[in-house]
Design an enzyme around this catalytic site. Structure first.
Site, PDB file in Angstrom:
ATOM      1  N   LYS A 110      14.792  40.992   9.936  1.00 19.34           N
ATOM      2  CA  LYS A 110      15.609  39.803   9.691  1.00 19.34           C
ATOM      3  C   LYS A 110      14.770  38.526   9.857  1.00 19.34           C
ATOM      4  O   LYS A 110      13.617  38.588  10.252  1.00 19.34           O
ATOM      5  CB  LYS A 110      16.831  39.806  10.627  1.00 19.34           C
ATOM      6  CG  LYS A 110      17.687  41.074  10.486  1.00 19.34           C
ATOM      7  CD  LYS A 110      18.406  41.186   9.142  1.00 19.34           C
ATOM      8  CE  LYS A 110      18.761  42.602   8.742  1.00 19.34           C
ATOM      9  NZ  LYS A 110      19.837  43.237   9.480  1.00 19.34           N
TER      10      LYS A 110
HETATM   11  C1  LIG Z   1      20.902  44.394   9.474  1.00 17.05           C
HETATM   12  C2  LIG Z   1      22.299  44.313   9.042  1.00 17.05           C
HETATM   13  C3  LIG Z   1      23.357  44.695   9.877  1.00 17.05           C
HETATM   14  C4  LIG Z   1      23.146  45.373  11.192  1.00 17.05           C
HETATM   15  O1  LIG Z   1      22.381  44.641  12.081  1.00 17.05           O
HETATM   16  P1  LIG Z   1      21.844  45.379  13.403  1.00 17.05           P
HETATM   17  O2  LIG Z   1      21.409  44.247  14.277  1.00 17.05           O
HETATM   18  O3  LIG Z   1      20.710  46.250  12.973  1.00 17.05           O
HETATM   19  O4  LIG Z   1      22.962  46.143  13.984  1.00 17.05           O
HETATM   20  C5  LIG Z   1      24.653  44.504   9.435  1.00 17.05           C
HETATM   21  N1  LIG Z   1      24.916  43.972   8.238  1.00 17.05           N
HETATM   22  C6  LIG Z   1      23.923  43.607   7.393  1.00 17.05           C
HETATM   23  C7  LIG Z   1      24.278  42.997   6.078  1.00 17.05           C
HETATM   24  C8  LIG Z   1      22.590  43.783   7.761  1.00 17.05           C
HETATM   25  O5  LIG Z   1      21.614  43.449   6.908  1.00 17.05           O
END
Ligand SMILES: *Cc1c(COP(=O)(O)O)cnc(C)c1O
Length: 387
Positions: free
Chosen positions: A184
């Protein structure tokens, strides 16, 4: 051809993050503590959110938000098929029914104009996903939510730093859930944050995240706290650790420069692919916004090539270019095919994108040369596979 493999994503970590983690380790305080508190405060300041609850992941955040809202079995939530597993798996595991609405062709965000027809008396919430870091159209979303008394839960996993009409995601009158997974825009290793202006909801999420104990429960082993504690309700174990927050504290101040660099690379790709017929580049929505460019996700017109998307990614890999898949539409996955069957053609934009989409390398530490290598490799594969 480039010598080294270029991954589609890589976190930008420097001595700042490393030293802060080491500081945590040396201090003897590695789980939830002062660094988590500081990250929470910095995050509030950055996003303009009223309350923020740091967590172990965005997935955990979604779980706690659904419970804190009192949503229950049989309730329906409306969301997009172009998303990660958790957006649907958590409501599903809570016994709720996800209802899918097709995406827009250009932005790949949920088509807000198609939500109304999917609202029923059982609909309780809408979960928009700000796909690739571009904000969904929030004004009509809020108008709908108001008309039908629905809660908006923003899956803001891609959208830390994103702005809609001059306002940062996180500061709206909704609930937004951020992710700090290493792919992210900023990372804490693993981690997440729930933001909301609703004090009682923030308090409930906070209790649920740590055994039903109060926000300051972590202090019970510190000189400033007391060893006694009270269980106000049964809760989970979804707290963020200081080791994680140590990374986040130094990522957050760099976020704007990260986004600037991501934007440069994304716009370079857009220019380079503008005259390549087989590449459909991502489009900006017409409203005023700041796109955080978490992902660069063109569609490859496989109908004009001899190979499908998966083979296209394989060919790129042979040229040492990594790519990601965000996303194979959720209703195309085996469990959902069986358990949440969709009417043929009802999600046609998502189906079209699902077979053609890929994520090209996009991260702040990429060089201009890296970006040129990506363009060259994409063009090379297309030239060799043209019908
Ligand atoms: C990465 C992601 C998640 C989950 O995030 P985590 O922190 O890994 O639980 C949920 N929704 C979207 C759209 C994502 O890209």
């Amino acid at each position: 051809m480039r010598k080294e493999f270029l991954p589609f994503s890589r976190p930008s970590l420097s001595d700042d993050e490393i030293n802060e983690v080491v500081d945590s380790l040396r201090s003897g305080w590695i789980t939830t503590g002062p660094k988590v508190k500081r990250f929470e405060e910095d995050f509030l300041k950055y996003t303009g959110a009223k309350y923020a609850v740091p967590l172990s992941s965005a997935t955990a955040g979604l779980h706690l938000v659904l419970l804190a809202l009192g949503l229950k079995e049989g309730d329906e939530i409306i969301t997009t098929p172009m998303t990660f597993a958790s957006t649907l798996s958590i409501p599903t595991l809570c016994g709720m029914k996800p209802v899918l609405v097709d995406i827009e062709e250009g932005t790949l965000n949920i088509d807000v104009s198609k939500i109304r027809e999917k609202i029923t008396p059982r609909t309780k919430a809408i979960i928009p996903v700000h796909f690739a870091g571009q904000p969904c159209d929030m004004d009509p979303l809020f108008a709908l939510a108001k008309e039908f008394s629905l809660t908006i839960i923003e899956d803001a996993a891609h959208a830390v730093g994103t702005e809609y009409k001059g306002k940062r995601i996180g500061s709206f009158d909704s609930i937004s859930i951020f992710s700090f997974h290493p792919n992210k825009n900023i990372t804490t290793g693993e981690g997440g944050m729930v933001c909301t202006p609703d004090e009682s909801l923030a308090e409930e999420v906070s209790l649920l995240k740590f055994h039903g104990m109060s926000r300051e429960a972590w202090k019970r082993f510190a000189s400033s706290g007391t060893p006694n504690y009270d269980i106000a309700m049964p809760g989970f174990k979804y707290n963020m650790m200081d080791i994680q927050a140590a990374i986040g504290i130094h990522q957050l101040p760099k976020l704007d420069s990260f986004i600037k660099r991501r934007t440069e690379i994304a716009e370079f790709y857009n220019r380079e692919f503008a005259d390549v017929d087989e590449v459909i580049t991502p489009k900006y929505a017409p409203y005023q916004q700041l796109h955080a460019w978490h992902l660069y996700t063109p569609l490859i017109k496989i109908e004009d090539l001899n190979i499908n998307r998966d083979s296209f990614m394989e060919e790129l890999k042979k040229l040492n270019i990594g790519s990601g898949l965000h996303y194979k539409a959720i209703h195309q996955h085996s469990w959902y095919r069986k358990n949440l069957p969709q009417q043929e053609g009802s999600l046609k934009n998502a189906d079209y994108a699902s077979d053609r989409i890929l994520s090209l390398p996009l991260f702040p530490d990429m060089s201009d040369e890296d970006a040129k290598d990506v363009v060259e490799a994409v063009k090379k594969v297309i030239l060799s596979q043209r019908k």
